[in-house]
Motif scaffolding. Structure first.
Motif, PDB file in Angstrom:
ATOM      1  N   GLU A 187      -7.594  12.695  -0.237  1.00  0.00           N
ATOM      2  CA  GLU A 187      -8.663  12.235  -1.111  1.00  0.00           C
ATOM      3  C   GLU A 187      -8.086  11.183  -2.048  1.00  0.00           C
ATOM      4  N   ARG A 188      -8.901  10.196  -2.411  1.00  0.00           N
ATOM      5  CA  ARG A 188      -8.398   9.075  -3.220  1.00  0.00           C
ATOM      6  C   ARG A 188      -8.669   9.295  -4.705  1.00  0.00           C
ATOM      7  N   GLU A 189      -7.734   8.841  -5.518  1.00  0.00           N
ATOM      8  CA  GLU A 189      -7.907   8.943  -6.972  1.00  0.00           C
ATOM      9  C   GLU A 189      -9.110   8.107  -7.392  1.00  0.00           C
ATOM     10  N   GLN A 223       1.101  -2.783   5.628  1.00  0.00           N
ATOM     11  CA  GLN A 223       1.676  -1.472   5.959  1.00  0.00           C
ATOM     12  C   GLN A 223       0.565  -0.497   6.306  1.00  0.00           C
ATOM     13  N   SER A 224      -0.661  -0.840   5.898  1.00  0.00           N
ATOM     14  CA  SER A 224      -1.795   0.059   6.063  1.00  0.00           C
ATOM     15  C   SER A 224      -3.046  -0.708   5.661  1.00  0.00           C
ATOM     16  N   GLY A 225      -4.143  -0.459   6.359  1.00  0.00           N
ATOM     17  CA  GLY A 225      -5.397  -1.134   6.006  1.00  0.00           C
ATOM     18  C   GLY A 225      -6.201  -0.365   4.970  1.00  0.00           C
ATOM     19  N   GLN A 226      -5.639   0.723   4.474  1.00  0.00           N
ATOM     20  CA  GLN A 226      -6.426   1.663   3.678  1.00  0.00           C
ATOM     21  C   GLN A 226      -7.155   1.078   2.473  1.00  0.00           C
ATOM     22  N   LEU A 227      -6.449   0.290   1.658  1.00  0.00           N
ATOM     23  CA  LEU A 227      -7.086  -0.182   0.417  1.00  0.00           C
ATOM     24  C   LEU A 227      -8.320  -1.015   0.760  1.00  0.00           C
ATOM     25  N   CYS A 261       0.841  -1.206   0.000  1.00  0.00           N
ATOM     26  CA  CYS A 261       0.000   0.000   0.000  1.00  0.00           C
ATOM     27  C   CYS A 261       0.868   1.245   0.000  1.00  0.00           C
ATOM     28  N   GLU A 262       1.945   1.209   0.767  1.00  0.00           N
ATOM     29  CA  GLU A 262       2.753   2.421   0.967  1.00  0.00           C
ATOM     30  C   GLU A 262       4.164   2.281   0.393  1.00  0.00           C
ATOM     31  N   GLY A 263       4.272   1.673  -0.789  1.00  0.00           N
ATOM     32  CA  GLY A 263       5.591   1.554  -1.410  1.00  0.00           C
ATOM     33  C   GLY A 263       6.289   0.281  -0.994  1.00  0.00           C
ATOM     34  N   ILE A 267      -4.968   3.784  13.070  1.00  0.00           N
ATOM     35  CA  ILE A 267      -6.411   3.987  13.015  1.00  0.00           C
ATOM     36  C   ILE A 267      -6.691   4.648  11.681  1.00  0.00           C
ATOM     37  N   GLU A 268      -7.488   3.993  10.842  1.00  0.00           N
ATOM     38  CA  GLU A 268      -7.708   4.516   9.496  1.00  0.00           C
ATOM     39  C   GLU A 268      -9.191   4.615   9.142  1.00  0.00           C
ATOM     40  N   PRO A 269      -9.766   5.810   9.322  1.00  0.00           N
ATOM     41  CA  PRO A 269     -11.133   6.008   8.865  1.00  0.00           C
ATOM     42  C   PRO A 269     -11.166   6.177   7.349  1.00  0.00           C
ATOM     43  N   PHE A 303       2.823  -2.647   9.819  1.00  0.00           N
ATOM     44  CA  PHE A 303       4.246  -2.991   9.881  1.00  0.00           C
ATOM     45  C   PHE A 303       5.035  -2.245   8.815  1.00  0.00           C
ATOM     46  N   ARG A 304       6.156  -1.720   9.205  1.00  0.00           N
ATOM     47  CA  ARG A 304       7.052  -1.082   8.227  1.00  0.00           C
ATOM     48  C   ARG A 304       8.475  -1.478   8.568  1.00  0.00           C
ATOM     49  N   ALA A 305       9.162  -2.040   7.588  1.00  0.00           N
ATOM     50  CA  ALA A 305      10.572  -2.376   7.794  1.00  0.00           C
ATOM     51  C   ALA A 305      11.371  -1.078   7.648  1.00  0.00           C
ATOM     52  N   GLY A 335       6.039  16.429  14.982  1.00  0.00           N
ATOM     53  CA  GLY A 335       5.907  16.189  13.543  1.00  0.00           C
ATOM     54  C   GLY A 335       4.690  15.346  13.155  1.00  0.00           C
ATOM     55  N   GLU A 336       4.819  14.648  12.025  1.00  0.00           N
ATOM     56  CA  GLU A 336       3.669  13.974  11.411  1.00  0.00           C
ATOM     57  C   GLU A 336       3.018  12.943  12.333  1.00  0.00           C
ATOM     58  N   VAL A 337       1.738  13.139  12.623  1.00  0.00           N
ATOM     59  CA  VAL A 337       0.985  12.131  13.371  1.00  0.00           C
ATOM     60  C   VAL A 337      -0.140  11.539  12.524  1.00  0.00           C
ATOM     61  N   VAL A 338      -0.563  12.298  11.495  1.00  0.00           N
ATOM     62  CA  VAL A 338      -1.633  11.821  10.603  1.00  0.00           C
ATOM     63  C   VAL A 338      -1.196  12.036   9.172  1.00  0.00           C
TER      64      VAL A 338
END
Ligand code: 4AD
Ligand code: MG
Length: 505
Positions: A434-436, A181-185, A161-163, A221-223, A204-206, A427-430
């Motif tokens: 918008e999705r293509e 890496q992410s539940g998004q898809l 999902c994330e490269g 947490i992924e809304p 998980f991210r190596a 720094g980045e927490v979120v």
């Protein structure tokens, strides 16, 4: 049996508690024990006259972290943590502990991490985990109160999902599979079924580097929201983060005081967040654009001067104390106190000097930031230092963002992504956006990112059947805990952290 958290209800009464001896000292026929039971810490006063010789002696020689039950009277005492102490009438040992490795003295971080399974019992770690729990609870409450359905994404996945650079590969019945890496898809597919959903699971991210912000296993947490655009997405991020921080400020006052968290900046989270485009953020970082009449370069310069003058103040304090110690006028206890203080001040100076030595590098990297690049930790810090408040940076160069980000129709080469940056250097927490929705653009991006088309066929179906605008984001739980607790490193934000070089305990 009564829990420490409920002692207020038993003022003046006798209670029995079960727990552990966290720490103790004794003086003239009285043992003062810091007793803990998981729900809290309370001072127990074990008086020889009240418990008799046998029980007194066994309490007096009881090793740290032995388990025991204490019966005693609950007495109000404002000076005590929690506001009460217990005057023991009976002490019963459950299990005497062997010599406990994590003592109240200072330990190095590697030693503490090796003993994480025990270190978790200490008051500071206890408080952090209680705050983590409140954060988790408030996340569920926020979404459940706002009509979101919690759904779970799989952990074994066939697609990145994330490269592909941070994938953990496993053997799945002879086929390669990756830890998610992410539940998004999957979240997108579930939002097409339920409208508003959120996932809450391990990801998980190596990351083959040790930083204070990265772990290899973290909870995300992924809304995902059907019919939401980028602006609506940012509105949810703002309300959501305000809700979590507000809940902790309201409900975890004593935990925040245990960890000595200065909540000045957290209070500011209640105000609307700063929102700006990537391009404007870059101008601010580079010092080309000021904020309220001050540029980033001036801000860094002021910070450098501030550090220098703090060091001088501490050095003067040390000199005065050393003079006093040498004068021969102090009592032994006062000498020891001042010596300890001098050591501490020297450590503080070391920390400040380290910060100071990094300043030229910060200034350079801010000045020379190349427009078009992704932000590094120091860029995020410089930007948020300008506001002292959370900043949402949106409309990013498409090249630095994931394949699924929607292209900006008005700004060629830009994507409708958003990052929420926390102040105080966190720094980045979120990250979200918008999705293509354009099937052809998505296919092109998958090829450009060198991803195997076949693994994404199911995902592309979402654009073929009832295609809609939709958005979402991911909050890293450990990043949130680290920020809210003001921790120096992410490893203290999760019970058993997994990061490069650590698999035990
Ligand atoms: O920005 P990221 O990579 O975005 C996504 O994974 C999207 N699929 C989310 C979405 O839109 N549904 O990661 C999201 C967040 C980051 O902002 C950060 O808080 C956290 O996950 N995160 C990490 N936390 C700790 N250690 C790491 N190695 C992390 N990588 C990301
Ligand atoms: Mg990100």
């Amino acid at each position: 049996m009564v829990y420490i958290k409920d002692l207020a209800k038993y003022e003046g009464k006798e209670v029995e508690m079960k727990g552990w001896n966290a720490q103790k000292r004794d003086s003239k026929g009285i043992v003062f024990m810091t007793f803990r039971d998981g729900t809290g810490f309370v001072q127990c006063v074990i008086d020889l006259n009240a418990v008799g010789n046998d029980q007194f002696e066994s309490a007096k020689k009881l090793p740290q972290e032995s388990s025991l039950s204490i019966t005693g009277k609950v007495v109000k005492d404002e000076r005590q943590f929690g506001g009460y102490e217990v005057h023991a009438t009976a002490v019963k040992i459950i299990a005497e502990a062997q010599e406990y490795p994590v003592t109240p003295k200072e330990h190095g971080i590697d030693f503490l991490m090796d003993n994480r399974h025990l270190w978790l019992r200490s008051k500071r770690q206890w408080a952090i985990m209680r705050i983590r729990n409140e954060i988790i609870f408030s996340i569920h409450k926020f979404f459940q109160e706002n009509g979101f359905v919690q759904m779970d994404a799989p952990i074994f996945t066939g697609n990145a999902c994330e490269g592909t650079s941070t994938l953990f590969e496993t053997d799945y019945y002879g086929e390669p599979a990756y830890l998610s890496q992410s539940g998004q898809l999957y979240g997108e597919a579930m939002a097409m079924a339920q409208g508003l959903i959120y996932t809450f699971g391990p990801t998980f991210r190596a990351e083959k580097s040790k930083t204070r912000r990265h772990v290899s296993e973290f909870w995300m947490i992924e809304p995902e929201m059907a019919f939401y655009d980028l602006k609506m997405d940012m509105d949810v991020i703002e309300k959501f983060v305000q809700y979590i921080v507000g809940s902790v400020l309201d409900k975890c006052k004593s935990e925040l005081s245990v960890i000595e968290r200065d909540t000045t900046y957290l209070e500011k989270v209640r105000q609307p967040f700063i929102r700006m485009k990537y391009d404007d953020a870059v101008s601010i970082i580079k010092g080309e654009k000021d904020v309220n009449g001050r540029t980033s370069l001036q801000m860094l310069d002021e910070e450098e001067k501030g550090l220098q003058s703090s060091i001088i103040t501490l050095q003067k304090d040390i000199e005065e104390r050393e003079k006093k110690i040498a004068s021969g006028e102090l009592k032994k206890g006062e000498i020891n106190f001042n010596k300890a203080k001098v050591d501490q001040l020297k450590n503080d100076i070391k920390d400040l000097e380290e910060k100071l030595s990094n300043m030229p590098q910060w200034l350079n990297s801010a000045k020379n930031f190349e427009r078009g690049n992704d932000f590094g930790g120091s860029d995020e810090t410089v930007l948020t230092k300008m506001f002292g408040q959370p900043v949402m940076v949106h409309t990013w160069p498409g090249a630095v963002k994931a394949f699924y980000m929607k292209e900006d129709e008005e700004l060629q080469g830009y994507a409708k992504g958003v990052d929420l940056l926390a102040p105080e250097g966190y720094g980045e927490v979120v990250g979200g956006g918008e999705r293509e929705t354009d099937l052809e653009k998505l296919k092109r991006k998958i090829v450009e990112h060198d991803l195997p088309m076949q693994a994404f066929e199911w995902y592309l179906d979402l654009r073929k059947y009832g295609n809609i605008p939709h958005s979402g984001f991911g909050l890293g739980l450990e990043r949130m805990v680290t920020w809210i607790c003001g921790l120096p490193h992410i490893r203290e934000s999760i019970p058993f952290p997994r990061y490069y070089g650590r698999l035990f305990p």
